[in-house]
Write an enzyme that holds these catalytic residues in place. Structure first.
Site, short mmCIF file in Angstrom:
data_model
loop_
_atom_site.label_atom_id
_atom_site.label_comp_id
_atom_site.label_asym_id
_atom_site.label_seq_id
_atom_site.Cartn_x
_atom_site.Cartn_y
_atom_site.Cartn_z
N ILE A 1 12.34 -34.21 -12.54
CA ILE A 1 13.59 -34.59 -13.10
C ILE A 1 13.22 -35.30 -14.41
O ILE A 1 12.46 -36.19 -14.28
CB ILE A 1 14.40 -35.50 -12.25
CG1 ILE A 1 14.81 -34.87 -10.89
CG2 ILE A 1 15.67 -36.20 -12.77
CD1 ILE A 1 15.70 -33.72 -10.92
N LYS B 1 6.43 -27.63 -15.26
CA LYS B 1 5.98 -28.71 -14.04
C LYS B 1 5.04 -29.83 -14.67
O LYS B 1 5.37 -30.72 -13.89
CB LYS B 1 4.76 -27.38 -13.80
CG LYS B 1 3.94 -28.02 -12.63
CD LYS B 1 4.60 -28.15 -11.44
CE LYS B 1 4.19 -29.01 -10.26
NZ LYS B 1 4.47 -30.32 -10.68
N HIS C 1 11.16 -31.20 -17.28
CA HIS C 1 12.07 -29.98 -17.36
C HIS C 1 13.66 -30.75 -17.48
O HIS C 1 14.45 -30.75 -16.38
CB HIS C 1 12.16 -29.22 -15.83
CG HIS C 1 12.86 -28.09 -16.02
ND1 HIS C 1 13.74 -27.52 -17.16
CD2 HIS C 1 13.76 -27.35 -14.74
CE1 HIS C 1 14.61 -26.52 -16.47
NE2 HIS C 1 14.42 -26.41 -15.26
N CYS D 1 6.84 -28.25 -7.68
CA CYS D 1 8.41 -28.40 -8.26
C CYS D 1 8.23 -28.96 -9.51
O CYS D 1 7.46 -30.17 -10.11
CB CYS D 1 9.21 -29.17 -7.34
SG CYS D 1 9.30 -28.65 -5.75
N SER D 2 8.91 -28.67 -10.51
CA SER D 2 9.17 -29.28 -11.73
C SER D 2 9.91 -30.43 -11.55
O SER D 2 10.72 -30.62 -10.62
CB SER D 2 9.77 -28.43 -12.82
OG SER D 2 11.15 -27.94 -12.20
N CYS E 1 19.88 -23.82 -16.72
CA CYS E 1 18.59 -24.20 -17.30
C CYS E 1 18.08 -23.24 -18.42
O CYS E 1 17.31 -23.66 -19.04
CB CYS E 1 17.51 -24.20 -16.01
SG CYS E 1 18.04 -25.15 -14.73
#
Lengths: 384, 384
Positions: B209, B328, B332, B206-207, B83
């Site tokens: 998809i 977030k 991402h 969570c970030s 990442c």
């Protein structure tokens, strides 16, 4: 920018290394290179690997390799340009030392290709081609290079026998290389009668699926005296791309990415093709060596086949090509190949190549290729 | 080495871009950056992408991206550090301009993550962790960051509510960013009551998809006057790694790769944490922003949670963090994130950020992270 030299190299015997993991294979070669250079620490690491995600289910290879090499907190960078990933790692390592950012940089390459089954390896390799326009049609690399071969035969009269001579010569050279995966000698008849893969290419025209790694250590040229082994100077570096798809190119009988990358390297080195004493080139298929030997300017377009047949590219010929055995005999763990070429150049220029030593070798060239020529990296190294 | 500046940036609205291919997404952002910089050609390209092989069945991305951008023969290099691939592409582009090799270099990042189904994205992302020791146990990234959260709560008393405040603040910022994937505002109660993913982390910790790309154009600082827009100077760059596996680290409540990379960048920039006006950091999970805000020296260890709760990291706080909305809210697309951070820094330092403009922004920091902290890249940019 500073002058840069290679001060150490390492690679293990390549083959089907089932007892070793991807990271084991990398570390094994990296430690050989560090021993050769006499260094215990490195400032930075570049790792070339084509698709460890598809072959081994592991990405983030910079972190993995630095960690298992015991160099946990250094900058560690993975680069990818398909089968030219190793050559590209070497170029970036050169850039980092040349820029003055770091003094001791390792360039490595690694691929473990035998852990996938069925068509897994063929699929993984096909992602180096244009999957949207080529892959969707079902064509994979043997097919793409077969099309180049047919075009080259049609345009220049290159023969089936000339292709075979490339394989015969590279296996002859590989028989003198203790690290080669397939060191057996083959005859023209064996190549011509081996099983068909993609007409006109037979199985003995194709480089194999291989596990392996190779590493090199680069330092500023003016610090070579601090090390025990003689340094080998990087006098030229070039990197160029072309269309990812073969059908988008004006001419399928040459590799423009290689010609452009070579032009950059020749200019930087102030050398011409006739100044090169020997070369390691990307013979993923026999036709590739012929096309590349022309694209680099060693032979006129169309003369690469006759030159191979006449023995001009043999170890004792006037332009020795792939004295290591090439991808064909030495093996082709894709991300590692570009660094293995540097290993061969370095050992040859240090006069350490034993039975396959090129006489009076002072200037060597390495050409690494991605896909069907979507990318190419060229380096020229010279005795210091 | 030459001073280097960013002269143009571009990125499209991120989200589920099903109507566009991987290469379309890259080219769209690349053209926005070239328009912003006012350039029609580039000398070289770096593309950060984590695993286009697993997400899109396409490697050799340097060739693909240069080809479809209409810059076919330039050197084009794909880099990967999970990442942190985007941040790493930016660092290498900086190095190439700083070294004097090239004058106009594009750093891009791209990932198309929504073309895999089932657990495909979770598997692809898990290859950024240690697949031999972590993946084999079934742990994926929400689990790894949940372990960090539990350790941080245990050692410092960080609370569930403090984690939620990070999400609330980043969605508040993202609501002012027209390119954010999830621009809706959320409340502390919504975060705490959202579905559990890996205790103590809920879905709103969570970030997401995401499909997306981002690009930046770098030139020598002394050539900025040749362009129309103001340049933003790269005054610090750092890159470090750590063990690939979380369990191999002495302390799970911090990210040493970030601290080490930041130390390099602070030293080069001659700046301290208190000199930074705002920062984009890698909030792949809410706990990550807290840990990183401590690892970069903005807050003492254990004080990141209380600082987030007290509003100190809000747009109008004393240390604004992730004013773009962060991973977030903005989304991402893993390989693109590091360049999107540079897009935000550049626009903020040019005073172009509208509703989310940081007042008197003169120095910004971007921190990009690979895996659970196996790698990190840090850059510091300043108004010229």
């Amino acid at each position: 920018m500073r002058d840069v030299a290679v001060i150490g190299v390492g690679m293990q015997k390549w083959g089907e290394l089932w007892a070793k993991s991807l990271r084991d294979i990398f570390v094994e070669s990296a430690l050989l290179a560090m021993d050769d250079a006499g260094v215990k620490e490195i400032d930075s690491l570049y790792v070339g690997s084509m698709t460890p995600g598809l072959f081994s289910g592991q990405e983030h290879l910079g972190s993995v390799c630095a960690d298992y090499l015991g160099q946990r907190h250094i900058p560690a960078t993975r680069v990818e340009s398909a089968c030219a990933s190793g050559g590209l790692a070497f170029r970036l390592a050169w850039m980092e030392v040349a820029s003055g950012i770091s003094d001791v940089v390792m360039a490595g390459g690694v691929e473990k290709m035998t852990d996938v089954s069925g068509g897994g390896a063929t699929y993984a390799l096909a992602t180096a081609a244009d999957m949207t326009w080529e892959g969707v049609s079902g064509v994979t690399f043997p097919g793409l290079y077969a099309m180049m071969a047919v075009a080259h035969m049609d345009k220049y009269g290159t023969t089936r026998e000339q292709l075979a001579h490339v394989a015969v010569k590279n296996h002859e050279n590989g028989s003198k290389n203790p690290r080669a995966q397939f060191p057996m000698k083959v005859s023209v008849e064996q190549v011509i009668n081996s099983v068909k893969v993609a007409d006109p290419l037979n199985i003995l025209d194709c480089s194999p699926i291989t596990d392996g790694a190779a590493c090199a250590i680069l330092v500023p040229a003016d610090k070579v005296k601090d090390y025990t082994k003689p340094g080998v100077k990087i006098i030229g570096s070039g990197h160029a791309n072309d269309t990812i798809a073969l059908h988008d190119r004006a001419d399928m009988t040459t590799i423009r990415a290689a010609t452009e990358a070579a032009a950059q390297a020749y200019k930087m080195a102030n050398k011409r093709p006739e100044d090169i004493d020997f070369a390691e080139v990307h013979d993923c298929f026999t036709i590739a060596e012929i096309v590349i030997s022309e694209a680099l300017g060693f032979f006129e377009p169309g003369k690469g086949g006759p030159a191979a047949e006449a023995g001009e590219t043999a170890l004792t010929g006037k332009m020795p090509i792939n004295v290591s055995g090439g991808l064909k005999s030495k093996g082709h763990p894709v991300g590692a190949t570009g660094i293995a070429q540097i290993v061969e150049l370095t050992e040859q220029l240090r006069g350490e190549s034993g039975e396959r030593q090129v006489k009076d070798a002072r200037v060597g060239l390495a050409q690494n290729m991605g896909g069907s020529g979507g990318s190419s990296v060229v380096h020229i190294l010279e005795v210091m």
